[in-house]
Motif scaffolding. Structure first.
Motif, PDB file in Angstrom:
ATOM      1  N   THR A 136     -10.569   2.109 -19.667  1.00  0.00           N
ATOM      2  CA  THR A 136     -10.446   0.710 -19.263  1.00  0.00           C
ATOM      3  C   THR A 136     -11.287   0.336 -18.048  1.00  0.00           C
ATOM      4  O   THR A 136     -11.540  -0.846 -17.815  1.00  0.00           O
ATOM      5  N   THR A 137     -11.698   1.329 -17.267  1.00  0.00           N
ATOM      6  CA  THR A 137     -12.523   1.043 -16.092  1.00  0.00           C
ATOM      7  C   THR A 137     -13.988   1.080 -16.508  1.00  0.00           C
ATOM      8  O   THR A 137     -14.477   2.106 -16.986  1.00  0.00           O
ATOM      9  N   VAL A 138     -14.680  -0.049 -16.353  1.00  0.00           N
ATOM     10  CA  VAL A 138     -16.036  -0.160 -16.894  1.00  0.00           C
ATOM     11  C   VAL A 138     -17.002  -0.690 -15.853  1.00  0.00           C
ATOM     12  O   VAL A 138     -16.614  -1.390 -14.910  1.00  0.00           O
ATOM     13  N   ALA A 154     -14.138  -9.843 -18.920  1.00  0.00           N
ATOM     14  CA  ALA A 154     -13.644  -8.480 -19.122  1.00  0.00           C
ATOM     15  C   ALA A 154     -12.242  -8.324 -18.548  1.00  0.00           C
ATOM     16  O   ALA A 154     -11.379  -7.668 -19.149  1.00  0.00           O
ATOM     17  N   ASP A 155     -11.999  -8.930 -17.400  1.00  0.00           N
ATOM     18  CA  ASP A 155     -10.671  -8.882 -16.796  1.00  0.00           C
ATOM     19  C   ASP A 155      -9.653  -9.574 -17.693  1.00  0.00           C
ATOM     20  O   ASP A 155      -8.539  -9.067 -17.896  1.00  0.00           O
ATOM     21  N   GLU A 156     -10.029 -10.721 -18.251  1.00  0.00           N
ATOM     22  CA  GLU A 156      -9.138 -11.447 -19.157  1.00  0.00           C
ATOM     23  C   GLU A 156      -8.809 -10.616 -20.400  1.00  0.00           C
ATOM     24  O   GLU A 156      -7.722 -10.749 -20.983  1.00  0.00           O
ATOM     25  N   LEU A 157      -9.724  -9.742 -20.791  1.00  0.00           N
ATOM     26  CA  LEU A 157      -9.553  -8.932 -21.995  1.00  0.00           C
ATOM     27  C   LEU A 157      -8.850  -7.600 -21.720  1.00  0.00           C
ATOM     28  O   LEU A 157      -8.703  -6.785 -22.626  1.00  0.00           O
ATOM     29  N   GLY A 194      -9.470 -20.838 -19.689  1.00  0.00           N
ATOM     30  CA  GLY A 194      -9.543 -19.504 -20.283  1.00  0.00           C
ATOM     31  C   GLY A 194     -10.842 -19.350 -21.058  1.00  0.00           C
ATOM     32  O   GLY A 194     -11.297 -20.297 -21.721  1.00  0.00           O
ATOM     33  N   PHE A 195     -11.450 -18.174 -20.985  1.00  0.00           N
ATOM     34  CA  PHE A 195     -12.759 -17.987 -21.615  1.00  0.00           C
ATOM     35  C   PHE A 195     -12.664 -17.914 -23.135  1.00  0.00           C
ATOM     36  O   PHE A 195     -13.602 -18.270 -23.836  1.00  0.00           O
ATOM     37  N   ARG A 196     -11.529 -17.468 -23.665  1.00  0.00           N
ATOM     38  CA  ARG A 196     -11.366 -17.491 -25.116  1.00  0.00           C
ATOM     39  C   ARG A 196     -11.413 -18.931 -25.635  1.00  0.00           C
ATOM     40  O   ARG A 196     -12.102 -19.230 -26.608  1.00  0.00           O
ATOM     41  N   ARG A 197     -10.683 -19.821 -24.971  1.00  0.00           N
ATOM     42  CA  ARG A 197     -10.679 -21.223 -25.380  1.00  0.00           C
ATOM     43  C   ARG A 197     -12.065 -21.850 -25.186  1.00  0.00           C
ATOM     44  O   ARG A 197     -12.494 -22.683 -25.987  1.00  0.00           O
ATOM     45  N   LEU A 198     -12.744 -21.454 -24.114  1.00  0.00           N
ATOM     46  CA  LEU A 198     -14.086 -21.989 -23.868  1.00  0.00           C
ATOM     47  C   LEU A 198     -15.038 -21.620 -25.002  1.00  0.00           C
ATOM     48  O   LEU A 198     -15.804 -22.460 -25.477  1.00  0.00           O
ATOM     49  N   VAL A 199     -14.986 -20.368 -25.449  1.00  0.00           N
ATOM     50  CA  VAL A 199     -15.852 -19.934 -26.548  1.00  0.00           C
ATOM     51  C   VAL A 199     -15.474 -20.645 -27.839  1.00  0.00           C
ATOM     52  O   VAL A 199     -16.339 -21.078 -28.601  1.00  0.00           O
TER      53      VAL A 199
END
Length: 207
Positions: A136-138, A154-157, A194-199
């Protein structure tokens, strides 16, 4: 009287909006100046354009930086990301993997994310298989202007992201300024909805 109140309220909202954008722009720029290189569980390279299966100069710059991080033993795994864009014969991930293999990286040290058509999709898919592997650490590798947004995504995911941008990207000054402006807008909106909604919104509007 009511119109004066409404005008003042509108001016206040506008001023707050401008201030929010200015602070976001500063944060995007500050993130681009950071290099958080450190030992991690995976190095993740964001994809970029190909020329008939050959990495573009921008993608090569990212791959070369990832190669340097791997050579420094900051991780034993490099994840290359990116699917096929319209007209491509190869995925960005395949081209990236082949490039790294030709530079001496064993295939066993390369993981491929081959379905993403944008940064969110690539990171979402990558997060899925990395979390399943308990990695999980990237360390995210892209162009500097990209760092704030990909770190937040990435943090949101569910990943714990650090960023280490390439400093050898061939993009010109005008292109960089446009990209910084675009990133500022996307970060500003993404943090609110939220980035999911943005996409999803971007896909519905622009296809």
């Amino acid at each position: 009287m009511i119109w004066k109140w409404l005008l003042r309220a509108a001016l206040a909202v506008t001023a707050l909006g401008v201030l929010y954008l200015a602070v976001t722009a500063l944060q995007v720029w500050q993130a681009s100046r950071q290099d958080q290189a450190r030992p991690v569980q995976a190095i993740v390279v964001l994809g970029a354009a190909l020329y008939n299966g050959v990495p573009s100069p921008d993608l090569r710059a990212r791959l070369n930086h990832a190669l340097d991080l791997w050579s420094r033993k900051l991780s034993d795994v490099i994840v290359v990301t990116g699917g096929k864009q319209p007209g491509d014969r190869f995925t960005e991930a395949t081209a990236g993997a082949d490039y790294l293999a030709a530079k001496g990286v064993p295939q066993a040290d390369i993981l491929r994310e081959v379905s993403g058509r944008n940064s969110w999709q690539s990171l979402e898919s990558t997060a899925g298989f990395l979390i399943a592997r308990h990695r999980t650490t990237v360390l995210l590798v892209s162009d500097p202007y990209h760092d704030k947004r990909i770190s937040l995504m990435a943090d949101e995911l569910g990943l714990k992201p650090y960023v280490s941008p390439t400093r050898t990207s061939p993009l010109g000054t005008e292109t960089k300024l446009v990209n910084y402006a675009k990133e500022t807008g996307e970060v500003a909106v993404g943090r609110i909805i939220g980035f999911r909604r943005l996409v999803d919104l971007d896909t519905r509007v622009f296809g």
